[in-house]
Structures are given as structure tokens and as C-alpha cells.
Motif scaffolding. Structure first.
Motif, PDB file in Angstrom:
ATOM      1  N   GLN A 169     -78.194 -87.870 -31.604  1.00  0.00           N
ATOM      2  CA  GLN A 169     -78.345 -89.029 -32.497  1.00  0.00           C
ATOM      3  C   GLN A 169     -78.595 -90.314 -31.696  1.00  0.00           C
ATOM      4  O   GLN A 169     -79.337 -91.189 -32.133  1.00  0.00           O
ATOM      5  CB  GLN A 169     -77.106 -89.191 -33.387  1.00  0.00           C
ATOM      6  N   THR A 170     -77.985 -90.401 -30.530  1.00  0.00           N
ATOM      7  CA  THR A 170     -78.205 -91.590 -29.689  1.00  0.00           C
ATOM      8  C   THR A 170     -79.655 -91.615 -29.195  1.00  0.00           C
ATOM      9  O   THR A 170     -80.311 -92.659 -29.193  1.00  0.00           O
ATOM     10  CB  THR A 170     -77.241 -91.573 -28.474  1.00  0.00           C
ATOM     11  N   MET A 171     -80.149 -90.436 -28.783  1.00  0.00           N
ATOM     12  CA  MET A 171     -81.554 -90.359 -28.339  1.00  0.00           C
ATOM     13  C   MET A 171     -82.481 -90.772 -29.477  1.00  0.00           C
ATOM     14  O   MET A 171     -83.428 -91.516 -29.301  1.00  0.00           O
ATOM     15  CB  MET A 171     -81.921 -88.916 -27.962  1.00  0.00           C
ATOM     16  N   ALA A 172     -82.153 -90.263 -30.683  1.00  0.00           N
ATOM     17  CA  ALA A 172     -82.993 -90.547 -31.843  1.00  0.00           C
ATOM     18  C   ALA A 172     -83.000 -92.044 -32.150  1.00  0.00           C
ATOM     19  O   ALA A 172     -84.055 -92.638 -32.415  1.00  0.00           O
ATOM     20  CB  ALA A 172     -82.476 -89.760 -33.041  1.00  0.00           C
ATOM     21  N   ARG A 237     -81.206 -74.155 -25.066  1.00  0.00           N
ATOM     22  CA  ARG A 237     -81.595 -75.511 -25.429  1.00  0.00           C
ATOM     23  C   ARG A 237     -82.768 -75.918 -24.566  1.00  0.00           C
ATOM     24  O   ARG A 237     -82.723 -75.778 -23.342  1.00  0.00           O
ATOM     25  CB  ARG A 237     -80.454 -76.491 -25.170  1.00  0.00           C
ATOM     26  N   PHE A 238     -83.783 -76.451 -25.224  1.00  0.00           N
ATOM     27  CA  PHE A 238     -85.041 -76.761 -24.552  1.00  0.00           C
ATOM     28  C   PHE A 238     -85.305 -78.254 -24.669  1.00  0.00           C
ATOM     29  O   PHE A 238     -85.080 -78.850 -25.715  1.00  0.00           O
ATOM     30  CB  PHE A 238     -86.152 -75.974 -25.256  1.00  0.00           C
ATOM     31  N   ILE A 239     -85.791 -78.839 -23.590  1.00  0.00           N
ATOM     32  CA  ILE A 239     -86.169 -80.245 -23.649  1.00  0.00           C
ATOM     33  C   ILE A 239     -87.528 -80.407 -22.983  1.00  0.00           C
ATOM     34  O   ILE A 239     -87.800 -79.791 -21.946  1.00  0.00           O
ATOM     35  CB  ILE A 239     -85.080 -81.142 -23.003  1.00  0.00           C
ATOM     36  N   ALA A 240     -88.386 -81.222 -23.585  1.00  0.00           N
ATOM     37  CA  ALA A 240     -89.698 -81.512 -22.995  1.00  0.00           C
ATOM     38  C   ALA A 240     -90.044 -82.951 -23.338  1.00  0.00           C
ATOM     39  O   ALA A 240     -89.704 -83.437 -24.425  1.00  0.00           O
ATOM     40  CB  ALA A 240     -90.753 -80.573 -23.564  1.00  0.00           C
ATOM     41  N   ALA A 241     -90.700 -83.632 -22.409  1.00  0.00           N
ATOM     42  CA  ALA A 241     -90.965 -85.061 -22.634  1.00  0.00           C
ATOM     43  C   ALA A 241     -91.951 -85.583 -21.591  1.00  0.00           C
ATOM     44  O   ALA A 241     -92.267 -84.886 -20.615  1.00  0.00           O
ATOM     45  CB  ALA A 241     -89.654 -85.844 -22.536  1.00  0.00           C
ATOM     46  N   THR A 242     -92.384 -86.807 -21.791  1.00  0.00           N
ATOM     47  CA  THR A 242     -93.106 -87.499 -20.721  1.00  0.00           C
ATOM     48  C   THR A 242     -92.111 -87.654 -19.564  1.00  0.00           C
ATOM     49  O   THR A 242     -90.890 -87.653 -19.794  1.00  0.00           O
ATOM     50  CB  THR A 242     -93.539 -88.909 -21.178  1.00  0.00           C
ATOM     51  N   PRO A 243     -92.578 -87.809 -18.326  1.00  0.00           N
ATOM     52  CA  PRO A 243     -91.631 -87.902 -17.208  1.00  0.00           C
ATOM     53  C   PRO A 243     -90.588 -89.004 -17.400  1.00  0.00           C
ATOM     54  O   PRO A 243     -89.395 -88.800 -17.150  1.00  0.00           O
ATOM     55  CB  PRO A 243     -92.536 -88.187 -16.000  1.00  0.00           C
ATOM     56  N   THR A 244     -90.995 -90.161 -17.913  1.00  0.00           N
ATOM     57  CA  THR A 244     -90.039 -91.264 -18.086  1.00  0.00           C
ATOM     58  C   THR A 244     -89.043 -90.960 -19.208  1.00  0.00           C
ATOM     59  O   THR A 244     -87.827 -91.132 -19.038  1.00  0.00           O
ATOM     60  CB  THR A 244     -90.798 -92.580 -18.372  1.00  0.00           C
ATOM     61  N   ALA A 245     -89.530 -90.483 -20.335  1.00  0.00           N
ATOM     62  CA  ALA A 245     -88.626 -90.163 -21.448  1.00  0.00           C
ATOM     63  C   ALA A 245     -87.666 -89.038 -21.046  1.00  0.00           C
ATOM     64  O   ALA A 245     -86.499 -89.030 -21.449  1.00  0.00           O
ATOM     65  CB  ALA A 245     -89.430 -89.765 -22.678  1.00  0.00           C
ATOM     66  N   TYR A 246     -88.151 -88.109 -20.240  1.00  0.00           N
ATOM     67  CA  TYR A 246     -87.305 -86.991 -19.785  1.00  0.00           C
ATOM     68  C   TYR A 246     -86.107 -87.531 -18.989  1.00  0.00           C
ATOM     69  O   TYR A 246     -84.967 -87.140 -19.226  1.00  0.00           O
ATOM     70  CB  TYR A 246     -88.153 -86.049 -18.925  1.00  0.00           C
ATOM     71  N   LYS A 247     -86.376 -88.465 -18.084  1.00  0.00           N
ATOM     72  CA  LYS A 247     -85.287 -89.046 -17.273  1.00  0.00           C
ATOM     73  C   LYS A 247     -84.267 -89.743 -18.175  1.00  0.00           C
ATOM     74  O   LYS A 247     -83.060 -89.598 -18.016  1.00  0.00           O
ATOM     75  CB  LYS A 247     -85.877 -90.080 -16.295  1.00  0.00           C
ATOM     76  N   GLU A 248     -84.781 -90.487 -19.151  1.00  0.00           N
ATOM     77  CA  GLU A 248     -83.877 -91.211 -20.065  1.00  0.00           C
ATOM     78  C   GLU A 248     -83.034 -90.237 -20.884  1.00  0.00           C
ATOM     79  O   GLU A 248     -81.833 -90.447 -21.068  1.00  0.00           O
ATOM     80  CB  GLU A 248     -84.695 -92.093 -21.016  1.00  0.00           C
TER      81      GLU A 248
END
Ligand code: IPD
Ligand code: CA
Ligand code: CA
Length: 258
Positions: A169-172, A237-248
Motif C-alpha cells: 500500500q505504501t508503494m501504491a 513473489r515477483f517484482i519487476a520495474a524500471t531500474p530506478t523504481a526497482y531500487k525504490e
């Protein structure tokens, strides 16, 4: 590799025809698997059988990992491996008649070579890999801009959001908004096209295999939620993102209470 790409595209077109005919005939059989929301139809099984037949015709030595018909475990990833999700988004397929995909990945000696995600009803095919680049239908797809989480939308699994698992929820809240399509393939297409900055869910290998290959080819990040490589041996659990969003996102995950 070009021969294999052309073959797989043909299989996908034929598989899409099977699906569209079944929709038109309107006599699908729907069964449940582990609970009332985990559906499988005769079409999922038929499409997977069709694809497996084509794959063995093309390469009798290939190994196959697929969601249905008892093909859902593979321990030996040496040589060529085809990974199939015959219909990703079966619940959407049954209830909406749209918003589902066919996904195929090709791995060789454990390395992702090609991924294909086909949104059947919209006729959008994303395909490619590190050696050939990524394409949307026949057009080259450039790597999306490396935007941070706050600048875009995040795709998320509804139960993770509801339970605030891993600080979802915080990410969202930090992002511009959450989207939930009920189809991993559709989320991954959106991410690869730069329409989302991130995607987080609980996925099986056939849900993430094709997308991971293309994400890597576009210099985007994917892993399990702890940052470790995906294991291909069950749901995680899977996560995928742009490199910057992934770090965040990794920072939010590190601060989690759930
Ligand atoms: C499901 C969908 C859904 C994801 C589930 C998957 P299926 O695949 O991709 O979006 O949240 O984890 O199992 O069962 O429809 O192929
Ligand atoms: Ca799936
Ligand atoms: Ca499926």
C-alpha cells in the motif's frame, strides 16, 4: 534463431484461432483447481497440448514446462526448455472473454533466449530477447525511460494490496496509482511498453518466464521480492520495474511490517 521465431509466431496464431473458435462455439468446460477462483478450461488444456505437439515436432529433444496437464514441474533446465502458459488470465477468459494472453518462453542452458506474450483479443504480440531486441508486432520496441515509482503506475496483485504485503500500500500511495488487470501477461506488456513503472505479484514460472526474458533485453529489472534470482520451481513473489523504481521498491520492501 529466426526460424524458431517464425515457427513460434505461427503456433501462436494457430493457438489464437483455437481459442477464438471455442469462444464463438460457446461450449467451454470450466473446472476448478485449488479453489473456486482457480479455474481451468478445456481450452487451456487443448492449447497447451497443441503447443507441446508443435514444440516436439520442431525439437524432439526440448524439455517443456507448462501450467496444465501435469507438466508443471521441471528440475533439469539443461538444453532447450520451452515454458508455456496456454492461457494466462483464465478467470478473465471465462468471465470477460478478453484480457488474457498466451505466453511462451525459450530458455537454453538456463538462459532466457526468447519471450512471447500474445494478447489474443487485441492482437498485440510482444516478443524478443537479449540477442534480437524486443518487438511489438513487427515494430521495434525501445527500452522505456528509467522513470521512478512516483512518476507512473504500478501493476499489483489485489491480495498483496489488500493485505499490505511487503508494504504494497505504501508503494501504491507513492506511485501515481495502482492497476490490477488479473493477467500477468497484460501487466508485463504494459511494463515493457512503459505504461507502468513497476509490477509486483505472486507468480508461477510460466507467468514470469517470457516477461523476464524481454525485461532483461530492455535493461529493466526483475527478481523475486527479496532481490534474489527467480527459481522456476514454484510460485513466488515477483517484482519487476524500471531500474530506478526497482531500487525504490526494494527500500519499501525492506521497511515492511507484513
Ligand atoms: C494468473 C494470472 C493472475 C496472477 C496469478 C496467475 P492464470 O494466471 O496471471 O494475474 O495474479 O498469479 O496465476 O492462472 O490465469 O494462468
Ligand atoms: Ca498464468
Ligand atoms: Ca494459465
Amino acid at each position: 534463431m529466426q526460424i524458431m521465431i517464425n515457427e513460434i509466431k505461427n503456433w501462436l496464431q494457430e493457438a489464437a484461432e483455437i481459442i477464438k473458435n471455442e469462444i464463438a462455439n460457446n461450449d467451454m468446460t470450466v473446472d476448478t483447481k485449488k479453489d473456486r477462483k482457480d479455474l481451468v478450461t478445456n481450452v487451456d488444456k487443448q492449447v497447451q497440448d497443441f503447443l507441446i505437439e508443435q514444440m516436439y515436432d520442431f525439437d524432439p529433444e526440448a524439455k517443456i514446462l507448462g501450467e496444465e496437464n501435469g507438466r508443471d514441474r521441471l528440475t533439469d533446465f539443461s538444453g532447450r526448455v520451452f515454458i508455456i502458459d496456454p492461457i494466462d488470465g483464465t478467470l478473465n477468459f471465462v468471465l470477460e472473454g478478453e484480457n488474457f494472453c498466451i505466453m511462451i518462453a525459450v530458455y537454453e542452458e538456463g538462459q532466457g533466449k526468447l519471450g512471447f506474450i500474445y494478447n489474443v483479443m487485441e492482437d498485440i504480440l510482444l516478443w524478443g530477447g537479449p540477442e534480437v531486441g524486443v518487438f511489438i508486432n513487427e515494430e521495434n520496441l525501445p527500452a522505456p525511460a528509467d522513470l521512478d515509482l512516483a512518476e507512473g503506475l504500478v501493476g499489483m496483485n489485489s491480495s498483496m494490496y489488500r493485505k499490505n504485503s511487503y508494504n504494497a500500500q505504501t508503494m501504491a500511495e507513492y506511485s501515481m496509482g495502482v492497476r490490477m488487470s488479473g493477467c500477468a501477461g497484460i501487466e508485463l506488456i504494459s511494463l515493457l511498453r512503459g505504461k507502468r513503472n513497476a509490477y509486483v505479484s505472486s507468480l508461477a514460472p510460466w507467468d514470469y518466464a517470457a516477461g523476464s526474458v524481454m525485461l532483461e533485453a530492455l535493461n529493466m529489472k526483475s527478481s523475486n521480492i527479496n532481490g534474489a534470482p527467480l527459481k522456476f520451481d514454484g510460485r513466488e513473489r515477483f517484482i519487476a520495474a524500471t531500474p530506478t523504481a526497482y531500487k525504490e521498491m526494494m527500500q519499501f520492501i525492506g521497511q515492511r511490517k507484513n
